[in-house]
Each structure stands twice: as C-alpha cells, then as structure tokens.
Design a protein around this motif. Structure first.
Motif, mmCIF file in Angstrom:
data_model
loop_
_atom_site.group_PDB
_atom_site.id
_atom_site.type_symbol
_atom_site.label_atom_id
_atom_site.label_comp_id
_atom_site.label_asym_id
_atom_site.label_seq_id
_atom_site.Cartn_x
_atom_site.Cartn_y
_atom_site.Cartn_z
ATOM 1 N N LYS A 32 0.837 -1.203 0.000
ATOM 2 C CA LYS A 32 0.000 0.000 0.000
ATOM 3 C C LYS A 32 0.873 1.254 0.000
ATOM 4 C CE LYS A 32 -3.880 -2.259 0.698
ATOM 5 N NZ LYS A 32 -4.595 -2.695 -0.453
ATOM 6 N N PHE A 33 0.477 2.203 -0.826
ATOM 7 C CA PHE A 33 1.177 3.483 -0.916
ATOM 8 C C PHE A 33 0.246 4.607 -0.489
ATOM 9 C CE2 PHE A 33 3.397 0.813 -3.945
ATOM 10 C CZ PHE A 33 4.722 1.110 -3.693
ATOM 11 N N ARG A 34 0.843 5.705 -0.050
ATOM 12 C CA ARG A 34 0.085 6.930 0.204
ATOM 13 C C ARG A 34 0.750 8.012 -0.620
ATOM 14 N NH1 ARG A 34 -0.886 10.793 5.013
ATOM 15 N NH2 ARG A 34 -2.339 12.165 3.948
ATOM 16 N N VAL A 35 -0.056 8.701 -1.415
ATOM 17 C CA VAL A 35 0.443 9.783 -2.260
ATOM 18 C C VAL A 35 -0.276 11.052 -1.850
ATOM 19 C CG1 VAL A 35 0.708 10.597 -4.637
ATOM 20 C CG2 VAL A 35 0.829 8.159 -4.147
ATOM 21 N N ASN A 36 0.485 12.119 -1.648
ATOM 22 C CA ASN A 36 -0.075 13.386 -1.214
ATOM 23 C C ASN A 36 0.460 14.499 -2.116
ATOM 24 O OD1 ASN A 36 -1.477 15.191 0.437
ATOM 25 N ND2 ASN A 36 0.331 15.555 1.712
ATOM 26 N N ALA A 37 -0.425 15.348 -2.580
ATOM 27 C CA ALA A 37 -0.022 16.469 -3.429
ATOM 28 C C ALA A 37 -0.317 17.774 -2.716
ATOM 29 C CB ALA A 37 -0.769 16.420 -4.749
ATOM 30 N N ASN A 38 0.649 18.664 -2.757
ATOM 31 C CA ASN A 38 0.489 19.997 -2.200
ATOM 32 C C ASN A 38 0.842 20.965 -3.323
ATOM 33 O OD1 ASN A 38 0.283 22.254 -0.687
ATOM 34 N ND2 ASN A 38 1.999 21.792 0.677
ATOM 35 N N TRP A 45 4.724 7.685 -0.018
ATOM 36 C CA TRP A 45 5.255 6.805 1.019
ATOM 37 C C TRP A 45 4.779 5.384 0.777
ATOM 38 C CZ3 TRP A 45 2.553 11.303 2.290
ATOM 39 C CH2 TRP A 45 3.322 12.354 2.802
ATOM 40 N N LEU A 46 5.589 4.421 1.170
ATOM 41 C CA LEU A 46 5.181 3.022 1.226
ATOM 42 C C LEU A 46 4.792 2.756 2.676
ATOM 43 C CD1 LEU A 46 4.944 0.136 0.084
ATOM 44 C CD2 LEU A 46 7.365 -0.172 0.610
ATOM 45 N N ALA A 57 3.790 2.674 9.766
ATOM 46 C CA ALA A 57 4.921 3.577 9.564
ATOM 47 C C ALA A 57 5.002 3.876 8.077
ATOM 48 C CB ALA A 57 6.206 2.931 10.060
ATOM 49 N N LYS A 58 5.590 5.020 7.740
ATOM 50 C CA LYS A 58 5.700 5.435 6.348
ATOM 51 C C LYS A 58 7.172 5.437 5.941
ATOM 52 C CE LYS A 58 3.636 9.377 7.013
ATOM 53 N NZ LYS A 58 2.951 10.668 6.857
ATOM 54 N N GLU A 88 10.246 -3.705 -5.730
ATOM 55 C CA GLU A 88 11.371 -2.982 -6.335
ATOM 56 C C GLU A 88 11.905 -1.910 -5.405
ATOM 57 O OE1 GLU A 88 10.321 -1.294 -10.137
ATOM 58 O OE2 GLU A 88 9.261 -3.131 -10.702
ATOM 59 N N LEU A 89 10.996 -1.124 -4.824
ATOM 60 C CA LEU A 89 11.412 -0.008 -3.979
ATOM 61 C C LEU A 89 12.049 -0.472 -2.679
ATOM 62 C CD1 LEU A 89 8.408 2.392 -4.615
ATOM 63 C CD2 LEU A 89 10.755 2.652 -5.445
#
Length: 182
Positions: A32-38, A45-46, A57-58, A88-89
């Motif tokens: 699971k990833f979290r993507v945030n745009a500002n 983050w993974l 934890a991120k 991969e990451l």
C-alpha cells in the motif's frame, strides 16, 4: 551440462526498523502506498505495519518532488498500490538508506533447481541466478539444492571437490556458478 538454479522471492521481505509504539523491530509491507499532493509538489510513502502492534509507519519514496518530474507510469503504479513496485522499492539501496531500514529475507524466498535428475552424475556444473537481491549463503543453497548437509558442503569445499570463481563463505546476492565433483 550446465544446470540452472533460480533463487526467487515468495513474498515481500520483512522491514527491519524500530517501532515507536512497542519497540518491536519488524514491519510487514503489504504494497500500500500513500500519495499526497500539495499544489505542484508530490510526496509518496510506502506504508508498513508493525508485526507486533499493527502500528503504521511510512517509508519515504518521493519527497517534495515536482509533479511534472514524476513519470506517469510510476504515478499510476503508486495509485494502484502495485505490489511489484513495492518489491522494487524495498530493494532499492537509496530507499533503504533514506529510511534507515534493512530487509529480513528469512522464509521469503525459495530455490528452484528444476528437478533432481542431475545428482547421479560424477560432476555437475550449476549456474545460480537470483531473481531479486536476496542475500543468502551459497553453502546453504548448495546444501538445499543437492540434498546435502551444510557440514558436508563445507567438507567438499575444503577437499577441493566443490569449486567456484566466487567465495562460497559469507552471503551473496549476485549470480554465480560452481562445479561439484563426486
């Protein structure tokens, strides 16, 4: 005749990092990833979960990166929670160093020998290929693949009946070949 063995992952490795809640040191990644745009800046983050308390934890993947500099395919994979991308990451040395983590590959890989028809020959040549950077002791791989004990493999090395161009003591995560003479 050259035999090909493959060391392949069976699941994502555990992440070794200290939990701030329960002082455990193992986290499980589930892709699971979290993507945030500002505005025009992007963070990604993974997410990893503590194996003891379940605390999230991120692990930083992207930090304050301009949206235009991120490849659209990467962004699509992040939004889709691509498990292959997570694998991969996690293996990326830059991500490991940035997040101060290590990987625990115990019980997360298997050895595919392609059958045991080669054990009856007088000498066998084996090429071991790694599908991922999994640090494993070559002695353990040879013992598992040939059906021998590790002590027997060590004895064959000292007698000169098991030879390789690489050092067989310690851990390896790169491809190698060896010859076993009976």
């Amino acid at each position: 005749m050259l035999n090909n063995w493959v060391v392949m992952p069976t699941c994502l490795p555990l992440v070794l990092r200290r939990c701030h809640t329960c002082a455990s040191d193992r986290f499980r990644a589930n892709g699971k990833f979290r993507v945030n745009a500002n505005h025009k800046l992007l963070d990604a983050w993974l997410l990893v979960l503590c194996t003891s308390c379940g605390e999230t934890a991120k692990l930083t993947i992207l930090e304050r990166v301009n949206v235009r500099s991120v490849r659209p395919e990467l962004l699509d994979r992040l939004h889709a929670n691509d498990l292959g991308l997570a694998a991969e990451l996690l293996q990326n040395p830059v991500v490991q160093r940035r997040n101060r983590i290590a990987l625990d590959w115990d019980d997360a890989w298997r050895l595919d020998t392609g059958g045991s028809g080669h054990m009856d020959r007088e000498a066998i040549d084996v090429s071991v290929r790694f599908a991922a950077r999994i640090p494993v002791r070559p002695v353990r791989l040879i013992a598992e693949g040939c059906g021998l004990s590790r002590a027997e493999v060590e004895r064959l090395i000292t007698e000169g009946k098991l030879v390789s161009a690489v050092r067989l003591s310690g851990k390896l995560s790169c491809d190698f070949t060896f010859t076993l003479k009976r």
